[in-house]
Scaffold this active site. Structure first.
Site, PDB file in Angstrom:
ATOM      1  N   HIS A  47      -8.544   0.989  -3.748  1.00 55.30           N
ATOM      2  CA  HIS A  47      -9.444   0.729  -2.615  1.00 55.30           C
ATOM      3  C   HIS A  47     -10.113   2.050  -2.248  1.00 55.30           C
ATOM      4  O   HIS A  47      -9.481   2.938  -1.689  1.00 55.30           O
ATOM      5  CB  HIS A  47      -8.581   0.186  -1.458  1.00 55.30           C
ATOM      6  CG  HIS A  47      -9.332  -0.042  -0.193  1.00 55.30           C
ATOM      7  ND1 HIS A  47      -8.691  -0.286   1.006  1.00 55.30           N
ATOM      8  CD2 HIS A  47     -10.665  -0.076   0.087  1.00 55.30           C
ATOM      9  CE1 HIS A  47      -9.590  -0.469   1.956  1.00 55.30           C
ATOM     10  NE2 HIS A  47     -10.789  -0.333   1.430  1.00 55.30           N
ATOM     11  N   SER A  70       0.844  -1.198   0.000  1.00 56.08           N
ATOM     12  CA  SER A  70       0.000   0.000   0.000  1.00 56.08           C
ATOM     13  C   SER A  70       0.874   1.240   0.000  1.00 56.08           C
ATOM     14  O   SER A  70       1.655   1.460   0.933  1.00 56.08           O
ATOM     15  CB  SER A  70      -0.885   0.015   1.244  1.00 56.08           C
ATOM     16  OG  SER A  70      -1.394   1.325   1.417  1.00 56.08           O
ATOM     17  N   MET A 110     -11.227  -6.097   5.745  1.00 53.66           N
ATOM     18  CA  MET A 110     -10.427  -5.136   6.527  1.00 53.66           C
ATOM     19  C   MET A 110     -10.055  -5.757   7.867  1.00 53.66           C
ATOM     20  O   MET A 110     -10.930  -6.181   8.627  1.00 53.66           O
ATOM     21  CB  MET A 110     -11.212  -3.841   6.770  1.00 53.66           C
ATOM     22  CG  MET A 110     -11.476  -2.994   5.531  1.00 53.66           C
ATOM     23  SD  MET A 110     -10.005  -2.548   4.589  1.00 53.66           S
ATOM     24  CE  MET A 110      -9.010  -1.705   5.818  1.00 53.66           C
ATOM     25  N   MET A 147      -9.154   8.000   0.243  1.00 55.59           N
ATOM     26  CA  MET A 147      -9.975   8.346   1.415  1.00 55.59           C
ATOM     27  C   MET A 147     -10.546   9.750   1.266  1.00 55.59           C
ATOM     28  O   MET A 147      -9.851  10.655   0.809  1.00 55.59           O
ATOM     29  CB  MET A 147      -9.110   8.311   2.678  1.00 55.59           C
ATOM     30  CG  MET A 147      -8.399   6.992   2.882  1.00 55.59           C
ATOM     31  SD  MET A 147      -7.356   7.073   4.336  1.00 55.59           S
ATOM     32  CE  MET A 147      -6.637   5.437   4.292  1.00 55.59           C
ATOM     33  N   MET A 149     -12.225   4.218  -0.073  1.00 57.44           N
ATOM     34  CA  MET A 149     -12.846   4.395   1.249  1.00 57.44           C
ATOM     35  C   MET A 149     -13.577   5.726   1.203  1.00 57.44           C
ATOM     36  O   MET A 149     -13.193   6.713   1.841  1.00 57.44           O
ATOM     37  CB  MET A 149     -11.758   4.373   2.334  1.00 57.44           C
ATOM     38  CG  MET A 149     -11.257   2.969   2.617  1.00 57.44           C
ATOM     39  SD  MET A 149      -9.651   2.954   3.414  1.00 57.44           S
ATOM     40  CE  MET A 149      -8.599   3.057   1.978  1.00 57.44           C
ATOM     41  N   HIS A 202      -1.335  -1.298  -4.294  1.00 65.42           N
ATOM     42  CA  HIS A 202      -2.594  -1.057  -3.581  1.00 65.42           C
ATOM     43  C   HIS A 202      -2.713   0.443  -3.295  1.00 65.42           C
ATOM     44  O   HIS A 202      -1.844   1.023  -2.628  1.00 65.42           O
ATOM     45  CB  HIS A 202      -2.622  -1.865  -2.283  1.00 65.42           C
ATOM     46  CG  HIS A 202      -3.911  -1.755  -1.533  1.00 65.42           C
ATOM     47  ND1 HIS A 202      -5.027  -2.506  -1.846  1.00 65.42           N
ATOM     48  CD2 HIS A 202      -4.269  -0.980  -0.471  1.00 65.42           C
ATOM     49  CE1 HIS A 202      -6.012  -2.203  -1.006  1.00 65.42           C
ATOM     50  NE2 HIS A 202      -5.580  -1.280  -0.171  1.00 65.42           N
ATOM     51  N   ASP A 234      -4.901   3.517  -1.757  1.00 59.35           N
ATOM     52  CA  ASP A 234      -5.952   3.804  -0.776  1.00 59.35           C
ATOM     53  C   ASP A 234      -6.494   5.214  -0.946  1.00 59.35           C
ATOM     54  O   ASP A 234      -5.810   6.194  -0.639  1.00 59.35           O
ATOM     55  CB  ASP A 234      -5.379   3.644   0.635  1.00 59.35           C
ATOM     56  CG  ASP A 234      -5.147   2.182   0.983  1.00 59.35           C
ATOM     57  OD1 ASP A 234      -6.105   1.405   0.899  1.00 59.35           O
ATOM     58  OD2 ASP A 234      -3.994   1.832   1.308  1.00 59.35           O
TER      59      ASP A 234
HETATM   60  C1  DX5 Z   1      -6.212   1.276   5.790  1.00 56.00           C
HETATM   61  C2  DX5 Z   1      -5.811   1.012   4.365  1.00 56.00           C
HETATM   62  C3  DX5 Z   1      -4.710   0.036   4.244  1.00 56.00           C
HETATM   63  C4  DX5 Z   1      -3.455   0.480   4.940  1.00 56.00           C
HETATM   64  C5  DX5 Z   1      -2.649  -0.723   5.261  1.00 56.00           C
HETATM   65  O1  DX5 Z   1      -7.255   2.155   5.830  1.00 56.00           O
HETATM   66  O2  DX5 Z   1      -6.894   0.517   3.603  1.00 56.00           O
HETATM   67  O3  DX5 Z   1      -4.456  -0.333   2.904  1.00 56.00           O
HETATM   68  O4  DX5 Z   1      -2.716   1.381   4.221  1.00 56.00           O
HETATM   69  O5  DX5 Z   1      -1.558  -0.288   5.978  1.00 56.00           O
HETATM   70  P1  DX5 Z   1      -0.814  -1.199   7.036  1.00 56.00           P
HETATM   71  O6  DX5 Z   1      -0.313  -2.399   6.304  1.00 56.00           O
HETATM   72  O7  DX5 Z   1       0.257  -0.299   7.538  1.00 56.00           O
HETATM   73  O8  DX5 Z   1      -1.827  -1.577   8.094  1.00 56.00           O
HETATM   74 ZN    ZN Z   2      -6.474  -0.476   1.571  1.00 54.12          ZN
END
Ligand code: DX5
Ligand code: ZN
Length: 215
Positions: A65, A7, A136, A36, A67, A32, A34
């Site tokens: 992903h 990520s 998750m 948000m 969110m 990956h 993320d």
């Molecule tokens: C959390 C994200 C994850 C996060 C994972 O909200 O969706 O993808 O970045 O990070 P680690 O591996 O540090 O928990």
């Molecule tokens: Zn994620």
């Protein structure tokens, strides 16, 4: 062998190109990404513009992903930015089936993510329509949190549901994945491991990816 999806949330954004090139050269399978919105989760990360820059650094799968609330408003923008997989949250979609159809019609693989409090059973009637489930294993919003142990039970249950329906849906685990718990997560039935902090906060990210890959 599990798919490893580092990520970039834990990357250094002032040297994103360098980190992307490192991932591209490494054994990492997917990127990956993320996204948000500060509404669905209490943090804001980046949007389609940054995804497009990242897309242009690699031919590897860009696993986005979301969110965010109202993901239907942005699916097309992420397709244009070059997303291969688009994952939406079960908890953010009132019309999940419609969201999934939209993603597939745009030509992306469709994923559904579930928060730690959401039981896997709610996916029973959507499983056949999707390509992956992102389970998750932390509350979404931040990297670097601890893996919630109950997730192992959810992975096993989900794997059973997928096998019962004779489907080919992949199970992705997101949050708190480490070199210590990766084996247990894979044994429970996970296909894809997301890892942020474990990769980017290690002294040698490439070697850490190798280590994850060889588990
Ligand atoms: C959390 C994200 C994850 C996060 C994972 O909200 O969706 O993808 O970045 O990070 P680690 O591996 O540090 O928990
Ligand atoms: Zn994620």
């Amino acid at each position: 062998m599990a798919i490893i999806a580092p990520s970039l949330l834990s990357a250094n954004f002032l040297q994103l190109q360098k980190d992307c090139e490192m991932l591209d050269r490494s054994q990492a399978d997917w990127f990956h990404l993320d996204v948000m919105d500060g509404r669905f989760v209490p943090n804001i990360s980046f949007g389609p513009m940054v995804v497009e820059f990242i897309r242009n650094t690699t031919k590897k799968c860009c696993d986005v992903h979301l969110m965010i609330e109202e993901p239907e408003k942005y699916a097309e923008a992420f397709k244009k930015a070059g997303a291969d997989n688009l994952t939406v949250h079960y908890e953010a979609c009132r019309h999940l089936h419609r969201n999934i159809q939209q993603i597939k019609q745009l030509g992306m693989k469709a994923g559904v993510a579930i928060n730690p409090h959401t039981p896997v059973d709610v996916l029973k009637d959507i499983l056949k329509d999707i390509d992956l489930v992102c389970v998750m294993s932390v509350n979404p919003g931040f990297g670097g949190q601890s893996f919630i142990p109950h997730t192992i039970h959810k992975i096993k249950q989900l794997k059973e549901m997928i096998n019962e329906q004779l489907l080919n849906v992949q199970i992705e685990i997101d949050g708190g994945v480490t070199l210590d718990n990766a084996r247990t997560i894979i044994d429970a039935g996970a296909d894809i491991l997301v890892a942020g902090n474990t990769v980017f906060k290690s002294a040698n990210p490439t070697a850490t990816i190798d280590a994850l890959k060889s588990i």
